[in-house]
Design an enzyme around this catalytic site. Structure first.
Site, mmCIF file in Angstrom:
data_model
loop_
_atom_site.group_PDB
_atom_site.id
_atom_site.type_symbol
_atom_site.label_atom_id
_atom_site.label_comp_id
_atom_site.label_asym_id
_atom_site.label_seq_id
_atom_site.Cartn_x
_atom_site.Cartn_y
_atom_site.Cartn_z
ATOM 1 N N SER A 1 0.842 -1.197 0.000
ATOM 2 C CA SER A 1 0.000 0.000 0.000
ATOM 3 C C SER A 1 0.875 1.244 0.000
ATOM 4 O O SER A 1 2.087 1.161 0.096
ATOM 5 C CB SER A 1 -0.920 -0.005 1.210
ATOM 6 O OG SER A 1 -0.165 0.229 2.381
ATOM 7 N N LYS A 2 0.203 2.382 -0.095
ATOM 8 C CA LYS A 2 0.946 3.640 -0.252
ATOM 9 C C LYS A 2 1.992 3.864 0.837
ATOM 10 O O LYS A 2 3.047 4.438 0.587
ATOM 11 C CB LYS A 2 -0.010 4.844 -0.255
ATOM 12 C CG LYS A 2 -1.006 4.839 -1.371
ATOM 13 C CD LYS A 2 -2.385 4.444 -0.877
ATOM 14 C CE LYS A 2 -2.795 3.080 -1.403
ATOM 15 N NZ LYS A 2 -3.660 2.293 -0.564
ATOM 16 N N ARG A 3 1.654 3.397 2.029
ATOM 17 C CA ARG A 3 2.597 3.680 3.116
ATOM 18 C C ARG A 3 3.913 2.929 2.934
ATOM 19 O O ARG A 3 4.872 3.152 3.660
ATOM 20 C CB ARG A 3 1.959 3.323 4.468
ATOM 21 C CG ARG A 3 1.870 1.841 4.734
ATOM 22 C CD ARG A 3 1.049 1.519 5.963
ATOM 23 N NE ARG A 3 0.656 0.118 5.958
ATOM 24 C CZ ARG A 3 1.444 -0.866 6.397
ATOM 25 N NH1 ARG A 3 2.633 -0.589 6.867
ATOM 26 N NH2 ARG A 3 1.027 -2.106 6.354
#
Length: 498
Positions: A261-263
């Site tokens: 995911s983006k993180r």
RNA sequence: GUCCCCAUCGUCUAGCGGCCUAGGACUCCGGUCUUUCAAGCCGGCGACAGGGGUUCGAAUCCCCUUGGGGACGCCA
């Protein structure tokens, strides 16, 4: 009673069966990430391998989360990777009547029923179930309503959703090419909604209607959909249709082994493009992530098509490793056509603001290509390449103070000055690495000195840093005028520490 | 909580009952080459999650445990 229909016949090669038709079906709710890209790649490879058709379809029935402006970037990502589609893109949002038609058929045949429960009521029940540690499942409130009760609820102004009548007994088996048979008890499958109260289809229903009407023969998709497959199989059966072959490819995980995911930093295909990753490197990396062909690591596009098979896909999830991607990228930088790479490097140099557009255009194509040749063994991305090339191609040099202090001593700069004077005599046309090497070695021999005495000082004077390509090649690329100027000014640089 | 999937070096993987004192690749660490840095070449560290079976023989087959991941929406 179980499902053995025809899924297990899988990839019968040779047999003149139906033409292979596969699809990639992203939803425009985010950029194309590497996991999705890999799914697209596998589909594309499978289609090309079997001379089949690769269909592109956008699953955009969720109006709230949909971002139409993301469609174009997704298309662009696919094109950048070289995954051209043969059909589409189709949009589910433009096929609403088709779903409603199929839903009506199920309703008429008693395979579906209207449900008047509101989302709020359902949400409350779901929460309560979870709180009591029960499995949230639809309780069947509306399954057996009498016509009178329905009328009354309609009169209240309730707009019904349509639920699928799923069996309460028996099992449904998914014959997955990658995992083998996966069995689900039907009691775990509740009466799920196929049509929302506003008439839009839900995912599971739209997928089946689409795959069916589009003649999809092989459903190759992410693992997270395996749990949906029994529901979809029930719909196929209710519609009296044959099943496609299913292949659920394992997920791509981040370093911490959770869903990407983006993180986790860079996940989008575009982000890798912007970092100076080559599409062939990303394709090679993605193909090899969860798929293998013996010990081979490097695959051309043609080899991938030739050697790809669903059976070669590993069932376990794979961690995305940027180091290995960079290694592959380096490989393609080292072996790629310098002219093509030179053009890309120029674009990156401008894009990253290392130099202006006009300035970049003034530099000959051959010099960009030459810069690629000089740096390709020591830089892993196009951005690094661009950054390193600029000092040799332009007036923009940044001198590393430490390097200056260490190598541009008065004694050395005097030598460089002298060397510069000597090289003055080399004609412009003969300012080549070969000629310069002869010249410099001769000059050193006369003085009883060794190359290593001036190599680093010279490199620092020319490029500002202590590391880089061979000295003679560097001199050549910097060019006579600019090189002599830098040799001359080395002394002044050392004198003014700034 | 329920269901589903997965399980070989840190990572990607080879292995589909004997060829395995487990091979390759990335990373890391040495050495070599050398005008620097790389690249290249040579070498090294490093794994069959655990326990039961089945078998003459198990990394490979079965079961359990453990661990990891995912799914449980009028999201996709």
């Amino acid at each position: 009673m179980h499902d053995s229909d025809r899924a297990s016949e899988s990839e019968g090669e040779g047999m003149a069966q139906h033409k292979v038709r596969v699809r990639f079906a992203p939803s425009p709710t985010g950029e194309l990430h590497v996991g999705g890209a890999r799914t697209a790649l596998f589909n594309w490879l499978f289609a090309r391998k079997h001379q089949g058709v690769f269909v592109l379809r956008f699953e955009d029935t969720d109006v709230e989360r949909n971002r139409p402006e993301l469609v174009e970037p997704i298309l662009e990502s696919l094109k950048w990777l070289g995954l051209e589609w043969d059909e589409g893109p189709y949009f589910q949002s433009q096929r609403l009547p088709l779903y409603q038609e199929h839903a009506r058929k199920l309703l008429e045949e008693g395979r579906a029923y209207p449900c008047y429960c509101t989302p709020e009521e359902l949400e409350a029940k779901r929460k309560q179930a979870l709180a009591e540690k029960r499995t949230p499942q639809y309780d069947g409130t509306c399954r057996h309503l009498t016509p009178q009760e329905r009328e009354r609820l309609e009169a209240e102004g309730r707009r019904p959703a349509l639920r699928f009548v799923s069996p309460k007994e028996g099992t449904t088996v998914v014959e997955d090419v990658i995992r083998g048979p996966v069995e689900f008890r039907n009691e775990e499958i509740d009466d799920f909604i196929i049509l929302r109260s506003d008439g839009r289809p839900t995912y599971n229903f739209a997928v089946v209607v689409d795959d069916l009407t589009m003649g999809i023969t092989h459903v190759i998709r992410a693992d997270e959909h395996l749990k949906n497959t029994p529901k979809q199989i029930l719909i196929y059966r209710a519609l009296g249709a044959d099943l496609p072959v299913f292949a659920h490819v394992p997920m791509v995980l981040a370093k911490d082994r959770t869903k990407l995911s983006k993180r986790h930093g860079a996940t989008a295909v575009f982000e890798y493009r912007e970092r100076g990753i080559l599409p062939e490197a990303l394709v090679n990396y993605l193909a090899r992530l969860g798929w293998s062909y013996g010990d081979q690591e490097i695959f051309s596009r043609e080899e991938l098509i030739e050697k790809f098979s669903l059976e070669g896909i590993h069932p376990s999830p794979a961690v995305f490793d940027e180091e290995k991607l960079l290694w592959l990228n380096h490989h393609y930088i080292k072996t790629g056509d310098p002219k093509r790479l030179g053009g890309l490097v120029k674009a990156f140099a401008v894009q990253r603001g290392f130099l202006g557009d006009e300035e970049a255009e003034k530099i000959a194509e051959a010099r960009w290509a030459r810069a690629v040749e000089l740096f390709r063994e020591r830089k892993r991305t196009l951005v690094e390449l661009a950054e390193a090339a600029v000092p040799l191609l332009t007036e923009r040099v940044e001198y590393d103070p430490e390097a200056v202090a260490k190598f541009l001593t008065p004694e050395k700069t005097a030598l460089l000055q002298e060397l510069g004077g000597h090289l003055e005599a080399v004609p412009d046309a003969e300012w080549t690495a070969e000629r310069l090497e002869r010249e410099i070695r001769g000059w050193l021999a006369q003085r009883g000195r060794e190359l290593k005495e001036i190599a680093q000082p010279c490199r620092v004077a020319l490029t500002g840093v202590t590391r880089g390509p061979g000295l003679f090649e560097t001199l050549e690329l910097v060019g006579k005028e600019r090189a002599l100027k830098r040799l001359r000014e080395a002394a002044r640089l050392a004198a003014s520490p700034s």
